[in-house]
Motif scaffolding. Structure first.
Motif, PDB file in Angstrom:
ATOM      1  N   HIS A 349      84.576  87.013  -0.564  1.00 41.70           N
ATOM      2  CA  HIS A 349      85.728  87.842  -0.243  1.00 41.70           C
ATOM      3  C   HIS A 349      86.482  88.239  -1.504  1.00 41.70           C
ATOM      4  N   SER A 351      90.334  88.979  -2.729  1.00 41.24           N
ATOM      5  CA  SER A 351      91.712  88.685  -2.338  1.00 41.24           C
ATOM      6  C   SER A 351      92.658  89.294  -3.374  1.00 41.24           C
ATOM      7  N   LEU A 376      93.147  91.453   1.920  1.00 42.31           N
ATOM      8  CA  LEU A 376      91.950  90.622   1.948  1.00 42.31           C
ATOM      9  C   LEU A 376      90.765  91.435   2.460  1.00 42.31           C
ATOM     10  N   GLY A 378      86.896  90.775   3.459  1.00 46.15           N
ATOM     11  CA  GLY A 378      85.790  89.858   3.680  1.00 46.15           C
ATOM     12  C   GLY A 378      84.465  90.580   3.539  1.00 46.15           C
ATOM     13  N   GLU A 383      82.475  90.673   7.876  1.00 46.83           N
ATOM     14  CA  GLU A 383      83.100  91.794   7.181  1.00 46.83           C
ATOM     15  C   GLU A 383      84.453  92.070   7.820  1.00 46.83           C
ATOM     16  N   CYS A 410      87.323  93.211  12.429  1.00 53.40           N
ATOM     17  CA  CYS A 410      87.517  91.803  12.088  1.00 53.40           C
ATOM     18  C   CYS A 410      87.203  90.907  13.276  1.00 53.40           C
ATOM     19  N   LEU A 490      90.207  83.808   4.646  1.00 52.98           N
ATOM     20  CA  LEU A 490      90.887  85.037   5.036  1.00 52.98           C
ATOM     21  C   LEU A 490      92.042  84.761   5.985  1.00 52.98           C
TER      22      LEU A 490
END
Length: 490
Positions: A349, A351, A376, A378, A383, A410, A490
């Motif tokens: 990920h 960030s 964030l 991912g 994803e 998400c 996340l």
């Protein structure tokens, strides 16, 4: 319209071909994206024939196919497969291969892709053998050469490899594949940045505090001690995958989305990274090696107890790096990169932490500290795109809590495209946007090379971390400020 071609896979019986390439071709066949007359020729040392290879591929795809296996689609793919036995490190094999392709010209289209699913040590050998007999020449169709990473083991070896590849192949014919660039979320970084006016005004040193790029794995070296002992985490992940992610996050908007414009901007980022001298490596890089611990409920051994690993090995299984990009947009903003084996979870990920608000308006309320905003992204296994904001809690007092605004995808577990499906199709189409250019490889090695040289002299001791953890606590010394810390989830 995508032209038909002959796709030659050197090392067709190896793990990469069996686990990634052939399953990717199956899914492209299912999506009806392969050209009608395209043929796939597998070249390997095993004394097999076409029928036996097709049987082996059918068994592999049954295990790797997404969802239920479609027998009709599998049959169509198998008809494209042809096996050629030979040692691809000797020029005679390539002479016989050329004669075979020319003799069966009604089966094999004149456009040819050569995919090197082989040991890195053989990349230059195979490229020279192809060129020595003229299989690089584009007299009756185009030729493309696909090279898997690693592209060398340091700056010198990378430059030597480039000399070998360019002896017979032009740069536009060479496709250096980094499968990370085929992942949906990595490509989505470009769309997220440049298709939304909302974020571009904030995407700079005035509003961003720092950026983290993480790749963690619960897996160990999976019986690949021979490879990993000569590679380590810094070469294996940071020099390639993580630096590529950094360039996409940090690059300037290209004038358009053609391959060269896109790669020009990525190279500018790598050229702008502040050089690290051998004497300052300790301030910018940290390495460690896992010892025994637990992954979930399973006990695992330490790296030194893995089969094939020397008892005094100082090969790093964890590497963390702090980089600065000395340009107008990112001056003095740290980029923190880390990767590790036997970590607490498997995840990749990006960030991005924003700076704190410039005025504390709520100091006379129960709000003692406002948490910073985060963006964030991912990459895997899920994803996701999430923005963290501060909102007021329901109640009579002025208190806040963190609210996550998630993209619609998400948490969804719908079938994802494999990166190799995207990249193989790009090779066939001749689109090298997601492939590395020679100067891109060279500049990436220049970033890493001083660290490799410094660590090569430190052979007596390497810090450790427990398997199943998030790495060594000492890595926190890389952070510029006390309130900076690794973002693990996340």
């Amino acid at each position: 319209m995508v032209e038909s071609c002959t796709f030659v896979v050197f090392g067709a019986t190896g793990n990469l071909s069996r686990n990634k390439l052939l399953p990717a071709f199956y899914h492209l066949e299912s999506a009806q994206r392969l050209p009608d007359k395209m043929a796939i020729v597998g070249v390997a040392l095993q004394e097999w024939n076409t029928e036996y290879w097709r049987q082996q591929v059918a068994q592999d795809i049954q295990l790797k196919a997404r969802g239920d296996l479609n027998r009709e689609i599998l049959a169509r793919l198998l008809q494209r497969l042809h096996y050629f036995q030979g040692d691809f490190t000797v020029v005679e094999t390539h002479q016989h291969l050329k004669a075979y392709l020319e003799k069966e010209s009604q089966i094999f289209p004149s456009n040819i892709v050569f995919y090197m699913s082989i040991r890195p040590a053989d990349f230059g050998v195979v490229a020279n053998n192809l060129g020595a007999i003229g299989l690089n020449l584009e007299r009756d169709g185009w030729r493309r050469l696909v090279v898997e990473k690693p592209f060398g083991y340091d700056l010198v070896s990378a430059e030597m490899l480039e000399v070998q590849l360019h002896r017979y192949f032009r740069e536009r014919q060479i496709f250096r594949i980094d499968h990370y660039l085929g992942k949906e979320m990595i490509q989505n970084v470009l769309v997220f940045r440049f298709a939304n006016v909302l974020f571009e005004p904030l995407w700079n040193r005035n509003y961003i505090d720092h950026i983290q790029i993480t790749h963690a794995e619960t897996a160990g070296i999976e019986g690949r001690a021979g490879f990993y002992e000569g590679t380590g985490a810094l070469r294996d992940m940071i020099q390639s995958h993580l630096l590529q992610m950094l360039t996409l996050v940090a690059m300037e908007p290209p004038p358009n989305m053609d391959p060269e414009s896109l790669r020009d901007e990525k190279v500018k980022v790598l050229k702008s990274i502040r050089p690290i001298s051998v004497s300052t490596v300790r301030s910018y890089a940290f390495r460690a090696q896992y010892v025994s611990g637990s992954i979930g409920s399973n006990k695992v051994v330490g790296y030194l107890n893995e089969e094939g690993v020397a008892s005094n090995s100082t090969t790093e299984t964890y590497a963390a790096l702090k980089l600065y990009i000395d340009n107008w947009r990112w001056r003095h903003i740290p980029f923190y990169l880390r990767t590790g084996k036997r970590m607490a979870t498997t995840a990749s990920h990006i960030s991005i932490r924003f700076k704190e608000v410039p005025q504390q308006l709520f100091r006379r309320t129960p709000i003692h500290r406002l948490e910073p905003n985060w963006l964030l992204l991912g990459v895997q296994p899920n994803e996701c795109l999430r923005i963290e904001l501060q909102t007021k809690e329901v109640g009579l007092e002025m208190r806040t809590h963190t609210t996550g605004l998630d993209a619609a995808s998400c948490g969804q577990e719908e079938a994802k495209l494999d990166a190799y499906e995207i990249l193989l199709l790009d090779v066939i189409k001749g689109d090298n946007s997601l492939f590395l250019r020679d100067d891109e490889v060279r500049w990436a090695w220049q970033v890493i090379d001083p660290i490799l040289r410094a660590w090569a002299t430190e052979r007596e001791f390497i810090p450790s971390y427990n398997a199943g953890s998030w790495g060594p606590s000492e890595t926190g010394r890389l952070f510029d400020c006390d309130d900076q810390h690794w973002r693990n989830t996340l």
